[in-house]
Design an enzyme around this catalytic site. Structure first.
Site, PDB file in Angstrom:
ATOM      1  CE  LYS A  75      -4.111  -1.960   2.098  1.00 12.33           C
ATOM      2  NZ  LYS A  75      -5.152  -1.842   3.104  1.00 12.33           N
ATOM      3  CG  ASP A 112      -8.104   0.369   3.372  1.00 11.42           C
ATOM      4  OD1 ASP A 112      -8.931  -0.407   2.873  1.00 11.42           O
ATOM      5  OD2 ASP A 112      -6.875   0.175   3.345  1.00 11.42           O
TER       6      ASP A 112
HETATM    7  P1  NAP Z   1       0.923  -2.730   9.298  1.00  9.89           P
HETATM    8  O1  NAP Z   1       1.139  -1.426   8.602  1.00  9.89           O
HETATM    9  O2  NAP Z   1       1.919  -3.815   9.144  1.00  9.89           O
HETATM   10  O3  NAP Z   1       0.734  -2.394  10.868  1.00  9.89           O
HETATM   11  C1  NAP Z   1       0.653  -3.434  11.812  1.00  9.89           C
HETATM   12  C2  NAP Z   1       0.249  -2.881  13.181  1.00  9.89           C
HETATM   13  O4  NAP Z   1       0.028  -3.977  14.058  1.00  9.89           O
HETATM   14  C3  NAP Z   1       1.325  -1.997  13.844  1.00  9.89           C
HETATM   15  O5  NAP Z   1       0.678  -0.997  14.609  1.00  9.89           O
HETATM   16  C4  NAP Z   1       2.055  -3.002  14.760  1.00  9.89           C
HETATM   17  O6  NAP Z   1       2.652  -2.411  15.902  1.00  9.89           O
HETATM   18  C5  NAP Z   1       0.882  -3.852  15.213  1.00  9.89           C
HETATM   19  N1  NAP Z   1       1.315  -5.182  15.635  1.00  9.89           N
HETATM   20  C6  NAP Z   1       1.817  -6.174  14.870  1.00  9.89           C
HETATM   21  N2  NAP Z   1       2.085  -7.261  15.619  1.00  9.89           N
HETATM   22  C7  NAP Z   1       1.755  -6.940  16.891  1.00  9.89           C
HETATM   23  C8  NAP Z   1       1.800  -7.651  18.126  1.00  9.89           C
HETATM   24  N3  NAP Z   1       2.234  -8.917  18.189  1.00  9.89           N
HETATM   25  N4  NAP Z   1       1.350  -7.024  19.233  1.00  9.89           N
HETATM   26  C9  NAP Z   1       0.899  -5.762  19.181  1.00  9.89           C
HETATM   27  N5  NAP Z   1       0.833  -5.025  18.044  1.00  9.89           N
HETATM   28  C10 NAP Z   1       1.261  -5.616  16.902  1.00  9.89           C
HETATM   29  O7  NAP Z   1      -0.464  -3.399   8.852  1.00  9.89           O
HETATM   30  P2  NAP Z   1      -1.791  -2.644   8.358  1.00  9.89           P
HETATM   31  O8  NAP Z   1      -1.787  -2.505   6.877  1.00  9.89           O
HETATM   32  O9  NAP Z   1      -1.982  -1.426   9.176  1.00  9.89           O
HETATM   33  O10 NAP Z   1      -2.921  -3.746   8.701  1.00  9.89           O
HETATM   34  C11 NAP Z   1      -3.338  -3.955  10.045  1.00  9.89           C
HETATM   35  C12 NAP Z   1      -4.582  -4.801  10.045  1.00  9.89           C
HETATM   36  O11 NAP Z   1      -5.666  -4.123   9.401  1.00  9.89           O
HETATM   37  C13 NAP Z   1      -4.437  -6.133   9.309  1.00  9.89           C
HETATM   38  O12 NAP Z   1      -4.888  -7.158  10.155  1.00  9.89           O
HETATM   39  C14 NAP Z   1      -5.349  -6.002   8.105  1.00  9.89           C
HETATM   40  O13 NAP Z   1      -5.950  -7.253   7.771  1.00  9.89           O
HETATM   41  C15 NAP Z   1      -6.395  -5.041   8.629  1.00  9.89           C
HETATM   42  N6  NAP Z   1      -7.090  -4.327   7.530  1.00  9.89           N
HETATM   43  C16 NAP Z   1      -8.415  -4.574   7.345  1.00  9.89           C
HETATM   44  C17 NAP Z   1      -9.106  -3.915   6.323  1.00  9.89           C
HETATM   45  C18 NAP Z   1     -10.573  -4.174   6.126  1.00  9.89           C
HETATM   46  O14 NAP Z   1     -11.121  -3.722   5.115  1.00  9.89           O
HETATM   47  N7  NAP Z   1     -11.257  -4.840   7.040  1.00  9.89           N
HETATM   48  C19 NAP Z   1      -8.449  -2.995   5.507  1.00  9.89           C
HETATM   49  C20 NAP Z   1      -7.089  -2.763   5.742  1.00  9.89           C
HETATM   50  C21 NAP Z   1      -6.418  -3.443   6.749  1.00  9.89           C
HETATM   51  P3  NAP Z   1       4.167  -1.818  15.863  1.00  9.89           P
HETATM   52  O15 NAP Z   1       4.055  -0.429  15.286  1.00  9.89           O
HETATM   53  O16 NAP Z   1       4.594  -1.831  17.275  1.00  9.89           O
HETATM   54  O17 NAP Z   1       4.963  -2.750  14.986  1.00  9.89           O
END
Ligand code: NAP
Length: 282
Positions: A75, A112
């Site tokens: 993204k 999103d």
């Molecule tokens: P990302 O940029 O990789 O961010 C991941 C986030 O999760 C960061 O804040 C990270 O914290 C945290 N994290 C990861 N592992 C963790 C752990 N073990 N304990 C606590 N915090 C943890 O990913 P993203 O693109 O934002 O996506 C995040 C989620 O949103 C995904 O599950 C995705 O499926 C969901 N999503 C859903 C939709 C929908 O339409 N429903 C759309 C977009 C995304 P740190 O900063 O500390 O690493």
């Protein structure tokens, strides 16, 4: 996945680029919407490794792909491959939709944030609400933008609190801190935008005891549909809302961006359910 009624030389090609691609519900949802709207298009999933993203976008350009959804992990990286990125996507720092313009150029947008807001608005009034967003990645940035846009007061909590603080400062949220700060925070709406709870990871980013009875708790994670966080929320007397509705509403907005038409949310929802159950829609 069933194809459109008939594939002709003028059938438009759309799709999603992501890696890995096995879990995506997007082809089922978009193809169902195309059929319902009578749009002559087919939507496929493309598993594209990070180092091949440039090739994939160049290929989409050459093939005249009409719209590409962009999911993890592309993204942010996709932004430099496009001819234009709209202001909101630039502010959020993530593009999840690339739409071919009439002149052939590729324009990036973010749906999103609107998906998250529309999902929450199914259940709560956001203007003046006290909201907490868990996470500081791409999804969190979209959710925080959307909540602020709708007049909520937002606190950002993240495993790495310095990332939460940077996000809050940049987008204009009220406060920031570590995930453990939830216990001392009052809120009406809680959104999990971390990846905790995804897939086989039956975990919650926060203690169940920090979930407030009566609050609305939305998980952006949609696989599984009933995450640990949502089960905990229900047990605590909060209102759980799964990530399906965010996905459905952001997809509807993608279809509107390309075709100018309102996509049928119920059809997208049914297609999501069918794909989750491993069924095909008739
Ligand atoms: P990302 O940029 O990789 O961010 C991941 C986030 O999760 C960061 O804040 C990270 O914290 C945290 N994290 C990861 N592992 C963790 C752990 N073990 N304990 C606590 N915090 C943890 O990913 P993203 O693109 O934002 O996506 C995040 C989620 O949103 C995904 O599950 C995705 O499926 C969901 N999503 C859903 C939709 C929908 O339409 N429903 C759309 C977009 C995304 P740190 O900063 O500390 O690493």
């Amino acid at each position: 996945m069933s194809a459109p009624a008939a594939i002709t030389p003028s059938t438009a090609l759309c799709g999603i680029v992501l890696h890995p691609a096995s879990h995506t519900r997007s082809p089922a949802m978009h193809n169902a919407a195309f059929r319902a709207l009578g749009i002559d298009a087919v939507y496929l999933a493309f598993d594209v490794a990070p180092e091949r993203l440039g090739d994939a976008i160049a290929g989409a350009r050459a093939l005249g792909v009409r719209q590409l959804a962009v999911s993890l992990p592309h993204k942010r990286a996709v932004m430099s491959q496009l001819d234009a990125v709209d202001d909101v996507a630039r502010r959020i720092g993530a593009v999840n939709t690339v739409t071919r313009q009439p002149d052939g150029s590729l324009r990036g947008a973010n749906t999103d944030w609107l998906g998250a807001v529309r999902a929450l608005e199914r259940e709560a009034k956001l203007d003046g609400a006290r909201a907490v967003v868990l996470g500081a990645g791409g999804a969190a940035r979209g959710v925080v933008h959307g909540l602020l846009e709708r007049g909520a007061r937002v606190t950002v909590l993240n495993r790495s609190p310095e990332r939460a603080r940077a996000l809050a400062d940049e987008l204009g949220a009220d406060a920031a801190g570590p995930l453990t700060a939830l216990a001392g925070t009052s809120y009406d709406v809680l959104v999990n935008a971390t990846s905790v709870g995804l897939g086989a990871d039956d975990a919650s980013p926060v203690d169940a005891a920090a979930l407030r009875p009566g609050s609305l708790v939305m998980d952006t994670v949609y696989e599984p549909e009933r995450t640990r966080l949502l089960r905990d929320a229900e047990a605590r007397g909060a209102r759980p809302l799964g990530g399906k509705w965010m996905l459905v509403h952001q997809a509807a907005e993608q279809i509107r961006l390309w075709t100018g038409r309102e996509a049928p949310v119920e059809i997208l929802s049914e297609a999501f359910d069918a794909a989750s159950a491993g069924r095909e829609l008739p």
